[in-house]
Every structure is written in structure tokens, then in C-alpha cells.
Write an enzyme that holds these catalytic residues in place. Structure first.
Site, PDB file in Angstrom:
ATOM      1  N   LYS A 295       0.764  -1.092  -0.007  1.00  0.00           N
ATOM      2  CA  LYS A 295      -0.048   0.060   0.058  1.00  0.00           C
ATOM      3  C   LYS A 295       0.774   1.228  -0.028  1.00  0.00           C
ATOM      4  O   LYS A 295       1.448   1.797   1.020  1.00  0.00           O
ATOM      5  CB  LYS A 295      -0.782   0.016   1.345  1.00  0.00           C
ATOM      6  CG  LYS A 295      -1.972   1.077   1.040  1.00  0.00           C
ATOM      7  CD  LYS A 295      -2.203   1.896   2.386  1.00  0.00           C
ATOM      8  CE  LYS A 295      -1.513   3.249   2.588  1.00  0.00           C
ATOM      9  NZ  LYS A 295      -1.872   4.300   1.766  1.00  0.00           N
TER      10      LYS A 295
ATOM     11  N   GLY B 118      -4.835   5.213   4.160  1.00  0.00           N
ATOM     12  CA  GLY B 118      -4.285   4.579   5.424  1.00  0.00           C
ATOM     13  C   GLY B 118      -5.208   3.911   6.048  1.00  0.00           C
ATOM     14  O   GLY B 118      -5.052   2.734   6.722  1.00  0.00           O
TER      15      GLY B 118
ATOM     16  N   GLU C 243      10.112   1.887  10.224  1.00  0.00           N
ATOM     17  CA  GLU C 243      11.139   2.990   9.911  1.00  0.00           C
ATOM     18  C   GLU C 243      10.503   4.223  10.020  1.00  0.00           C
ATOM     19  O   GLU C 243       9.576   4.744   9.133  1.00  0.00           O
ATOM     20  CB  GLU C 243      11.557   2.524   8.536  1.00  0.00           C
ATOM     21  CG  GLU C 243      12.397   1.463   8.327  1.00  0.00           C
ATOM     22  CD  GLU C 243      13.748   1.587   8.899  1.00  0.00           C
ATOM     23  OE1 GLU C 243      14.217   2.550   9.373  1.00  0.00           O
ATOM     24  OE2 GLU C 243      14.316   0.324   9.104  1.00  0.00           O
TER      25      GLU C 243
ATOM     26  N   CYS D 192      13.733  11.808   6.064  1.00  0.00           N
ATOM     27  CA  CYS D 192      13.999  11.305   7.561  1.00  0.00           C
ATOM     28  C   CYS D 192      15.273  11.336   8.337  1.00  0.00           C
ATOM     29  O   CYS D 192      15.398  11.611   9.433  1.00  0.00           O
ATOM     30  CB  CYS D 192      13.388   9.756   7.767  1.00  0.00           C
ATOM     31  SG  CYS D 192      14.148   8.694   6.492  1.00  0.00           S
TER      32      CYS D 192
ATOM     33  N   GLU E 259       9.817  16.789  14.403  1.00  0.00           N
ATOM     34  CA  GLU E 259      10.176  16.680  12.904  1.00  0.00           C
ATOM     35  C   GLU E 259       9.533  17.688  11.954  1.00  0.00           C
ATOM     36  O   GLU E 259       8.067  17.720  11.915  1.00  0.00           O
ATOM     37  CB  GLU E 259      10.086  15.081  12.399  1.00  0.00           C
ATOM     38  CG  GLU E 259      10.398  14.953  10.990  1.00  0.00           C
ATOM     39  CD  GLU E 259      10.257  13.679  10.649  1.00  0.00           C
ATOM     40  OE1 GLU E 259       9.043  13.064  10.835  1.00  0.00           O
ATOM     41  OE2 GLU E 259      11.215  12.845  10.079  1.00  0.00           O
TER      42      GLU E 259
HETATM   43  P1  NDP Z   1       2.543   8.907   7.296  1.00  0.00           P
HETATM   44  O1  NDP Z   1       2.719   8.122   8.546  1.00  0.00           O
HETATM   45  O2  NDP Z   1       1.424   9.778   7.208  1.00  0.00           O
HETATM   46  O3  NDP Z   1       2.157   7.774   6.106  1.00  0.00           O
HETATM   47  C1  NDP Z   1       2.684   6.623   5.765  1.00  0.00           C
HETATM   48  C2  NDP Z   1       2.043   5.689   5.167  1.00  0.00           C
HETATM   49  O4  NDP Z   1       1.370   5.038   6.063  1.00  0.00           O
HETATM   50  C3  NDP Z   1       1.001   6.216   4.250  1.00  0.00           C
HETATM   51  O5  NDP Z   1       1.007   5.121   2.831  1.00  0.00           O
HETATM   52  C4  NDP Z   1      -0.201   6.467   4.940  1.00  0.00           C
HETATM   53  O6  NDP Z   1      -1.402   6.300   3.826  1.00  0.00           O
HETATM   54  C5  NDP Z   1      -0.304   5.036   5.720  1.00  0.00           C
HETATM   55  N1  NDP Z   1      -1.036   5.102   6.912  1.00  0.00           N
HETATM   56  C6  NDP Z   1      -1.670   6.360   7.389  1.00  0.00           C
HETATM   57  N2  NDP Z   1      -2.401   5.924   8.586  1.00  0.00           N
HETATM   58  C7  NDP Z   1      -2.458   4.538   8.531  1.00  0.00           C
HETATM   59  C8  NDP Z   1      -3.024   3.599   9.277  1.00  0.00           C
HETATM   60  N3  NDP Z   1      -3.974   3.883  10.487  1.00  0.00           N
HETATM   61  N4  NDP Z   1      -2.780   2.330   8.996  1.00  0.00           N
HETATM   62  C9  NDP Z   1      -1.890   1.947   8.095  1.00  0.00           C
HETATM   63  N5  NDP Z   1      -1.224   2.800   7.412  1.00  0.00           N
HETATM   64  C10 NDP Z   1      -1.543   3.985   7.520  1.00  0.00           C
HETATM   65  O7  NDP Z   1       4.058   9.486   6.781  1.00  0.00           O
HETATM   66  P2  NDP Z   1       4.061  10.325   5.346  1.00  0.00           P
HETATM   67  O8  NDP Z   1       3.557   9.701   4.155  1.00  0.00           O
HETATM   68  O9  NDP Z   1       3.626  11.714   5.890  1.00  0.00           O
HETATM   69  O10 NDP Z   1       5.594  10.464   5.321  1.00  0.00           O
HETATM   70  C11 NDP Z   1       6.511  11.429   6.084  1.00  0.00           C
HETATM   71  C12 NDP Z   1       7.189  10.543   7.106  1.00  0.00           C
HETATM   72  O11 NDP Z   1       7.878   9.281   7.012  1.00  0.00           O
HETATM   73  C13 NDP Z   1       7.936  11.441   7.926  1.00  0.00           C
HETATM   74  O12 NDP Z   1       7.819  11.366   9.365  1.00  0.00           O
HETATM   75  C14 NDP Z   1       9.274  10.747   7.873  1.00  0.00           C
HETATM   76  O13 NDP Z   1      10.234  10.811   8.585  1.00  0.00           O
HETATM   77  C15 NDP Z   1       8.831   9.165   7.803  1.00  0.00           C
HETATM   78  N6  NDP Z   1      10.126   8.672   6.915  1.00  0.00           N
HETATM   79  C16 NDP Z   1      10.631   7.696   7.733  1.00  0.00           C
HETATM   80  C17 NDP Z   1      11.846   7.017   6.937  1.00  0.00           C
HETATM   81  C18 NDP Z   1      12.790   6.155   7.733  1.00  0.00           C
HETATM   82  O14 NDP Z   1      13.390   5.179   6.816  1.00  0.00           O
HETATM   83  N7  NDP Z   1      12.710   6.109   8.807  1.00  0.00           N
HETATM   84  C19 NDP Z   1      11.983   7.295   5.550  1.00  0.00           C
HETATM   85  C20 NDP Z   1      11.187   8.348   4.784  1.00  0.00           C
HETATM   86  C21 NDP Z   1      10.065   8.893   5.681  1.00  0.00           C
HETATM   87  P3  NDP Z   1      -2.028   7.805   3.730  1.00  0.00           P
HETATM   88  O15 NDP Z   1      -1.125   8.256   2.493  1.00  0.00           O
HETATM   89  O16 NDP Z   1      -3.303   7.196   3.068  1.00  0.00           O
HETATM   90  O17 NDP Z   1      -2.182   8.506   4.783  1.00  0.00           O
END
Ligand code: NDP
Length: 471
Positions: A169, A202, A244, A278, A378
Site C-alpha cells: 500500500k 491509510g 522506519e 527522515c 520533525e
Molecule cells: P505517514 O505516516 O502519514 O504515512 C505513511 C503511510 O502510512 C502512508 O501510505 C499512509 O497512508 C499510511 N497510513 C496512514 N495511517 C495508517 C494507518 N492507520 N494504518 C496503516 N497505514 C496508514 O507518513 P508520510 O507519508 O507523511 O511520510 C512522512 C513521514 O515518513 C515522516 O515522518 C518521515 O520521517 C517518515 N519517513 C521515515 C523514513 C525512515 O526510513 N525512517 C524514511 C522516509 C520517511 P495515507 O497516505 O493514506 O495517509
């Protein structure tokens, strides 16, 4: 305008049961560039059924067969790097510099897992017991928007190396990028049902994956807040979870460093992936006695940062992915000013001439105290906080005074001194004298930056269950 109205299930592009449509808006000029149909629980059910059926045979695949599939994927991706890069620039607004590198890193995952498989011991001895490392099962892969295809490639490559099958997803904001990658993977000719993709929200598709009893593991990259939610949901079926998550990475410049070199490097590093990274070093820790020269060098460096159209070769910082992300970053700039940090350069609003996109000025706050929100939370945009420290111990204490622990950076003229400092930092990855990446090194966070590790042999173990056979 492109329309993505299908999911990818059991080796075919299929019409989804879900009907909701999400608009894809260019972050650069706010034009409508596409639409994606969002899947629902029924679509996840179909994808999991396909992945579960495929797992029955794929779990028995030989190492040679897995290496062959990784080779096929590598060849397919390497033939299409231009298309992958261009769609990332268009949909996500990543700079050409960043997207080109990101695509090459996506590709490197296949080589890295091939290398890992060549040495990995799937059978070991513990005492007198035979331990078999067996594939965990169907893996639910949930990814964010900031290097979407890179995350899908690394998680898929690891799953294949382990003998697992997957349901992906992606962020719905990455639908065009996912479509290009999925078509490439389709051409690579994986066994049917090994790789499935369901676009969706999500709280619909994501939740259906994290609660599904036939999914054994979740590999998630995204924000800490969502990671916590996923871990809570996944516990009901005792799924294995790799998280992550976010970061607020410290970048310690020791007083013996070459400041003329280190400070510009630190500024450009903080703005990597337009600040939406990140691992971005967003807390710059400098000796208090050198704050004036640091401010001068940092301001000059930020004024050399090109914010603009991400298609241009010279652009260093592109737009934020969405208006929501733009507003979030603006809000943090406001918070920083209200908290009493000194605005060194940049600030609120859009740069002149870039009013039609989600562009943020390259911003630096100085005299930041580590207890301010701009130093603790962040931001995920081009906003750097300069934090002065008294001495080396103080620098280490400030670096570790955070709920995060993903990455850290140390710069010194004396490498062995920097390594000693690195050993005291609570973070999953500490880079000494520059920004480094090693696809074989374990990657993941301490504290609230994550759970588990990715990449190489450490990452592979996370997709395997050790089974002891006592005779
Ligand atoms: P989010 O946590 O908002 O979303 C990540 C994914 O999770 C999306 O596909 C989202 O879907 C999905 N999601 C949201 N809610 C749920 C749920 N309840 N159950 C299952 N899946 C869900 O992150 P962002 O997309 O905003 O990305 C930015 C974040 O990612 C930053 O905090 C960054 O630090 C982190 N990140 C971490 C990395 C690492 O390797 N440690 C690398 C890159 C980024 P939807 O889009 O529909 O909300």
C-alpha cells in the site's frame, strides 16, 4: 492527465472494488496531473488471497531462483531509470538531483540483496540443534510519499530474498510513480501473486492490511505517529513489525573541523530531498565560541541554495509534496519565531516568483535552544536549527536529548575523535565526516525512530523466523 484506475493483483492489472477517486495535484504548479481510484477492504482481501496462494510455492524457492528474480528486477528497473526519475519529479516535486540519486539507490537494492544471499546462512547450528531460517509469510508493505519507489524496491527485494510474498500500500500521493514501477515489475515476470499493489487510504487499505490475519508481518516506513498506530493494530494478530519512522538528526561540528567546508555541507545536507528526508541533519550543533562565524557561513550557504522548479538541473530545493505539507512547514517557521529563535535567513511565505507551487524559503534559525519545538519535532521541510554547545560532552548530551534516534553526523579534523563521539550517540546510523550510505549496513532507528532494521543481512533476518529442529 493520467488516470490510475486499477490495482495489481495476482500478476494482473485489475479493476478495483473501491470507487473513490483521489486527485493528484502537481506540487510545482498546482495543476491536476492525474487521478487514482482508491481500493478498499475487498481489494485487500483479493490481494492477500493471491499473496497467500503464491507463498505456498514461493517459500520453497531455492536461493538460485530468488537471485534470478532479483536479477530480472534489476534489469527491468535499470532499463527504465529515466521514466522512474521523471515521474518522481513530476508527481512528488523532488529535485532532478535527488530523484536521479533516489532511482539509482532503488536499483542498488537488488544488487545488495543478491550479494547478501550469496553469503547468508539459512541453516545454522545452535548448540546441537539445527536452526532453519524460514520465510515469515505474506508481508504488508506500507510506504510514505518521500521516496516511494525506493522503499517499495528495498522491501520487495528483501521479501524475495527471504521467500516471502507481498501486498503493497503506497501513499496515494505516489500513485503515478507506483504505476510506472508496477508496470516495470510486471514486465520483469515475477511469479503470479508474489507482488500485489492496492492504492488506497491509510485508514482503509492500510488498516485492512494491518488487521488481516493472513498477513504475518508489516514493513512500514512513515511517521512515528502512524507507526505507533500500526504497531497497536498489528499486535492483535501478533504480526512481526518493522518500523522506519521519523528523525530529528543532530549534526555535531567539533571545534577542530574545517568550518568553511563543514557548514555549507551541513546546510545543503539539511535541505536534502527538499528537507523531506527522515535522515536530514536538521539540528546543527556548533561550538558556542564559533557561533558568529557559523552564522555568517550558514547564511551565505543558504543564499546559494536554489529553490525552484524541480526539473531544472541546478535546483537544490523543490516544492513540498502537498499544500498540507507546505502549511505544516509554515506553521513550524511561525512557531520558531514565536519561541524566540533568531531567524537567520528565509522565513514565512513563498519565495518571489514561486507563488503557484508549494515552495518554502530555505530557512535557518540560530540561537536555538534544544527544548524549543523546532529542535524537538520533525518539520520535514527546508528548516535548519543551529544549536550552540559549550563543549564536547554538552554536544553529545544535546544530540541525545531527543525522542528520536534515526541518524546523526559528526565532523572533526581528527577522525578517531569523531568515531569516539559517534560511539556515544544514540542513533541507528552515525556518519563521520560527510554523508554516507552503505546498502549492506543495517538501517533503522533507536528510540521512537523505529523498530527493527532494514538492508543487508540484518534486514533479511527481519523477514525470517528461526525454527529449531531438535533431533
Ligand atoms: P505517514 O505516516 O502519514 O504515512 C505513511 C503511510 O502510512 C502512508 O501510505 C499512509 O497512508 C499510511 N497510513 C496512514 N495511517 C495508517 C494507518 N492507520 N494504518 C496503516 N497505514 C496508514 O507518513 P508520510 O507519508 O507523511 O511520510 C512522512 C513521514 O515518513 C515522516 O515522518 C518521515 O520521517 C517518515 N519517513 C521515515 C523514513 C525512515 O526510513 N525512517 C524514511 C522516509 C520517511 P495515507 O497516505 O493514506 O495517509
Amino acid at each position: 492527465m493520467k488516470s490510475i484506475d486499477k490495482g495489481y493483483i495476482n500478476g494482473e492489472f485489475v479493476t478495483l472494488h473501491g470507487t473513490q477517486v483521489f486527485d493528484l495535484i502537481s506540487p510545482t504548479d498546482h495543476q491536476l496531473i492525474g487521478q487514482v481510484t482508491l481500493g478498499d477492504e475487498t481489494d485487500v482481501e483479493r490481494a492477500v488471497t493471491a499473496a497467500k496462494a503464491a507463498f505456498k510455492s514461493f517459500r520453497k524457492s531455492t536461493i538460485a531462483e530468488r537471485i534470478q528474480l532479483l536479477q530480472q528486477l534489476k534489469e527491468a528497473v535499470s532499463k527504465n531509470t529515466t521514466e522512474l526519475t521523471e515521474v518522481m519529479i513530476q508527481e512528488y516535486g523532488g529535485t532532478r538531483q535527488f530523484c536521479t540519486m533516489s532511482t539509482m539507490m532503488s536499483l542498488s537494492n537488488f544488487d545488495s540483496l543478491i550479494e547478501t544471499l550469496q553469503h547468508f546462512e539459512f541453516e545454522r547450528k545452535a548448540g546441537n540443534t539445527l536452526v532453519q531460517m524460514t520465510p515469515v509469510g505474506v508481508v504488508g508493505i506500507i510506504t510514505p510519499w518521500n521516496a516511494s519507489n525506493g522503499f517499495i524496491c528495498s522491501k520487495l527485494a528483501t521479501a524475495i530474498a527471504a521467500g516471502c510474498t507481498v501486498v503493497v500500500k503506497p501513499s496515494e500521493m505516489s500513485a503515478l510513480q507506483t504505476q510506472v514501477l508496477t508496470a516495470i515489475i510486471h514486465e520483469a515476470g515475477l511469479p503470479k501473486g508474489l507482488f500485489n499493489v492496492v492504492n488506497g487510504l491509510g485508514n482503509v487499505v492500510g488498516t485492512a492490511i494491518t488487521t488481516h490475519p493472513d498477513i504475518a508481518k508489516i514493513s512500514f516506513t512513515g511517521s512515528t505517529i502512524t507507526g505507533k498506530q500500526i504497531a497497536k493494530t498489528a499486535v492483535d494478530t501478533i504480526k512481526r513489525v518493522t518500523l522506519e519512522l521519523g528523525g530529528k538528526s543532530p549534526n555535531i561540528i567539533l571545534e577542530d573541523a574545517d568550518f568553511e567546508k563543514a557548514i555549507p555541507q551541513a546546510v545543503f545536507g539539511a535541505y536534502m530531498n527538499s528537507g523531506q528526508a527522515c535522515v536530514a541533519p536538521t539540528r546543527l550543533l556548533v561550538p558556542k565560541a564559533k557561533l558568529d562565524i557559523v552564522n555568517q557561513l550558514a547564511k551565505a550557504a543558504a543564499e546559494n541554495v536554489v529553490v525552484g522548479n524541480p526539473t531544472n538541473d541546478a535546483t537544490n530545493v523543490g516544492p513540498m509534496v502537498s499544500e498540507k505539507q507546505y502549511e505544516r512547514v509554515q506553521n513550524y517557521i511561525k512557531i520558531g519565531m514565536e519561541e524566540g529563535a533568531t531567524l537567520l535567513t528565509g522565513g514565512p511565505g513563498k519565495p518571489a516568483g514561486l507563488e503557484n507551487g508549494n515552495f518554502v524559503k530555505a530557512t535557518i534559525f540560530t540561537n536555538v535552544s534544544n527544548d524549543m519545538r523546532i529542535a524537538r519535532e520533525e518539520i520535514f521541510g527546508p528548516v535548519l536549527s543551529i544549536i550552540p554547545y559549550e563543549n564536547e560532552d554538552d554536544a553529545i548530551a544535546i544530540a541525545n536529548n531527543t525522542t528520536y534516534g534515526l541518524a546523526a553526523y559528526v565532523t572533526s579534523a581528527d577522525e578517531s575523535r569523531a568515531v569516539k563521539v559517534a560511539a556515544q550517540i544514540e542513533a541507528g546510523r552515525v556518519c563521520v565526516n560527510g554523508f554516507k550510505h552503505d546498502p549492506q549496513a543495517p538501517f533503522g532507528g533507536f528510540k521512537q525512530s523505529g523498530l527493527g532494521r532494514e538492508f543487508g543481512a540484518f534486514g533479511l533476518e527481519e523477514y525470517l523466523e528461526p525454527k529449531s529442529i531438535l533431533v
